[in-house]
Scaffold this active site. Structure first.
Site, PDB file in Angstrom:
ATOM      1  N   ASP A  18       0.856  -1.178   0.000  1.00 10.60           N
ATOM      2  CA  ASP A  18       0.000   0.000   0.000  1.00 10.60           C
ATOM      3  C   ASP A  18       0.893   1.229   0.000  1.00 10.60           C
ATOM      4  OD1 ASP A  18      -2.944   0.815   0.255  1.00 10.60           O
ATOM      5  OD2 ASP A  18      -1.892   2.167   1.626  1.00 10.60           O
ATOM      6  N   SER A  19       0.454   2.252  -0.701  1.00  6.52           N
ATOM      7  CA  SER A  19       1.198   3.511  -0.765  1.00  6.52           C
ATOM      8  C   SER A  19       0.260   4.668  -0.514  1.00  6.52           C
ATOM      9  CB  SER A  19       1.824   3.705  -2.148  1.00  6.52           C
ATOM     10  OG  SER A  19       2.758   2.706  -2.399  1.00  6.52           O
TER      11      SER A  19
END
Length: 184
Positions: A68-69
């Site tokens: 996830d970013s």
């Protein structure tokens, strides 16, 4: 072979470019359930939520890779823009400023569990108004945290970069590679 628990086309392209065999699957986790406002906390909690959901759905028959970013602009979390107006607001805030892409990845197989949290910081020039309008009209900003497209629009305005480009694209492949080679 590993299971990439992400629907991100960019993450898939990164793995393909490094010839890592994978199957892409949705983790089934809804990020909208998170209330974290701190960018680091959000990336961490989203990765953990996706991991727990993926582990329950798929087990460890094949190694799991979860990522996830998030984007932080001047310390403020920028999630995926819901519409062009919000994307425009994100870009206006980024123009001539500093943005950070914070990525959290989890790689879990029967032999080990590895977590990486990395940041790439970008000092940006002021965005060209026509280029920004064209980018917004293209729709390429959709499904991208902070409407950031390092491999496209944003790369033309990077004055200084601290951290890796792949991390800024959503997967710190350089940190994962030694572990991926063991897992697959």
């Amino acid at each position: 072979m590993l299971r990439l628990c992400s629907t991100s086309k960019v993450r898939q392209e990164i793995l393909q470019s490094f010839k890592i065999p994978f199957v892409a699957s949705d983790s089934g986790f809804d990020e909208e359930t998170l209330n974290a406002e701190s960018p680091k906390t959000f990336a961490y909690e989203a990765a953990l939520g996706k991991y727990a959901s993926a582990l329950e759905c798929y087990g460890l028959e094949i190694p799991l890779l979860i990522a996830d970013s998030v984007v932080s602009c001047n310390g403020i979390l920028q999630r995926k823009a819901k519409n062009a107006e919000e994307a425009n607001a994100f870009l206006q805030a980024q123009s001539g400023g500093i943005l950070s892409v914070i990525s959290c990845a989890i790689l879990h197989c029967s032999a080990f569990y590895y977590m990486d949290m990395s940041a790439t910081h970008l000092v940006l020039e002021i965005f060209d108004k026509n280029a920004m309008e064209s980018y917004l009209k293209s729709g390429l900003w959709k499904n991208k945290a902070g409407a950031v497209m390092i491999e496209g629009f944003h790369k033309h305005f990077i004055k200084k970069q601290i951290g890796t480009t792949y991390n800024a694209m959503g997967l710190n492949i350089e940190a994962l590679l030694p572990f991926l080679k063991e897992a697959v």
